[in-house]
Design a protein around this motif. Structure first.
Motif, mmCIF file in Angstrom:
data_model
loop_
_atom_site.group_PDB
_atom_site.id
_atom_site.type_symbol
_atom_site.label_atom_id
_atom_site.label_comp_id
_atom_site.label_asym_id
_atom_site.label_seq_id
_atom_site.Cartn_x
_atom_site.Cartn_y
_atom_site.Cartn_z
ATOM 1 N N PRO A 1 0.824 -1.220 0.000
ATOM 2 C CA PRO A 1 0.000 0.000 0.000
ATOM 3 C C PRO A 1 0.854 1.263 0.000
ATOM 4 C CG PRO A 1 -0.855 -1.587 1.573
ATOM 5 C CD PRO A 1 0.463 -2.139 1.092
ATOM 6 N N GLY A 2 0.541 2.160 -0.902
ATOM 7 C CA GLY A 2 1.252 3.420 -0.970
ATOM 8 C C GLY A 2 2.621 3.353 -1.613
ATOM 9 N N LYS A 3 2.983 2.182 -2.124
ATOM 10 C CA LYS A 3 4.300 2.027 -2.746
ATOM 11 C C LYS A 3 4.158 1.584 -4.197
ATOM 12 C CE LYS A 3 6.856 0.952 1.468
ATOM 13 N NZ LYS A 3 7.823 0.018 2.109
ATOM 14 N N GLU A 4 5.231 1.763 -4.940
ATOM 15 C CA GLU A 4 5.228 1.324 -6.326
ATOM 16 C C GLU A 4 5.432 -0.190 -6.388
ATOM 17 O OE1 GLU A 4 7.010 5.381 -8.422
ATOM 18 O OE2 GLU A 4 8.149 3.520 -8.491
ATOM 19 N N ARG A 5 5.003 -0.751 -7.502
ATOM 20 C CA ARG A 5 5.212 -2.174 -7.700
ATOM 21 C C ARG A 5 6.701 -2.441 -7.879
ATOM 22 N NH1 ARG A 5 1.017 -4.953 -11.624
ATOM 23 N NH2 ARG A 5 1.941 -3.484 -13.127
ATOM 24 N N GLU A 6 7.188 -3.509 -7.236
ATOM 25 C CA GLU A 6 8.608 -3.806 -7.287
ATOM 26 C C GLU A 6 8.855 -5.256 -7.691
ATOM 27 O OE1 GLU A 6 10.459 -3.344 -3.474
ATOM 28 O OE2 GLU A 6 9.243 -4.906 -2.528
ATOM 29 N N PHE A 7 10.007 -5.454 -8.286
ATOM 30 C CA PHE A 7 10.441 -6.776 -8.722
ATOM 31 C C PHE A 7 10.751 -7.656 -7.507
ATOM 32 C CE2 PHE A 7 12.547 -10.000 -11.073
ATOM 33 C CZ PHE A 7 13.719 -10.303 -10.404
ATOM 34 N N VAL A 8 10.368 -8.921 -7.594
ATOM 35 C CA VAL A 8 10.667 -9.880 -6.538
ATOM 36 C C VAL A 8 11.587 -10.990 -7.066
ATOM 37 C CG1 VAL A 8 9.714 -11.590 -4.950
ATOM 38 C CG2 VAL A 8 8.497 -9.438 -5.355
ATOM 39 N N ALA A 9 11.157 -11.659 -8.144
ATOM 40 C CA ALA A 9 11.926 -12.785 -8.670
ATOM 41 C C ALA A 9 11.535 -13.038 -10.117
ATOM 42 C CB ALA A 9 11.685 -14.041 -7.841
ATOM 43 N N ALA A 10 12.443 -13.671 -10.854
ATOM 44 C CA ALA A 10 12.170 -14.018 -12.244
ATOM 45 C C ALA A 10 12.880 -15.317 -12.594
ATOM 46 C CB ALA A 10 12.614 -12.901 -13.190
ATOM 47 N N ILE A 11 12.322 -16.003 -13.593
ATOM 48 C CA ILE A 11 12.920 -17.236 -14.079
ATOM 49 C C ILE A 11 12.907 -17.177 -15.597
ATOM 50 C CG2 ILE A 11 10.720 -18.498 -13.996
ATOM 51 C CD1 ILE A 11 12.356 -20.963 -13.090
#
Length: 122
Positions: A41-51
């Motif tokens: 909430p109140g934050k930008e979407r951020e990267f977590v993980a990728a494959i």
């Protein structure tokens, strides 16, 4: 085109684990690199993980490295995000995304799921 549906979110206490699933339909799952992103909430979407498409390479945000693991099951057209030792700061809506190339930015991804809520209490 591909359709993505996330599941597995919920409410857990700090230190516990959850496994998120992302089921893909449409074009074969193996044609895409897959990523997990989150938005608090109140934050930008951020990267977590990728494959990567071949599942040969995985990538993680520093904040989750060593605690989260991304994996894919081509037979089930599903990608997973195993989340261990969860912290309150991991609380967010988690999104699964697909791209024709592996990327760490949300702008690299063309297809998105609807998201699943993860809440970690202290």
């Amino acid at each position: 085109q591909v359709q993505l549906v996330e599941s597995g979110g919920g409410l857990v206490q700090a230190g516990e684990s959850l496994r998120l699933s992302c089921s893909a339909s449409g074009r074969t799952f193996s044609s895409y690199a897959m990523g997990w992103f989150r938005q608090a909430p109140g934050k930008e979407r951020e990267f977590v993980a990728a494959i990567s498409r071949s599942s040969k390479s995985t990538y993680y945000a520093d904040s989750v490295k060593g605690r989260f693991a991304i994996s894919g099951d081509y037979a089930k057209n599903t990608v997973y995000l195993q989340m261990n030792n969860l912290k309150p700061e991991d609380t967010a809506v988690y999104y699964c995304a697909a791209s024709l190339k592996t990327g760490l930015s949300e702008y690299d991804y063309h297809y998105w799921g609807q998201g699943t809520q993860v809440t970690v209490s202290s």
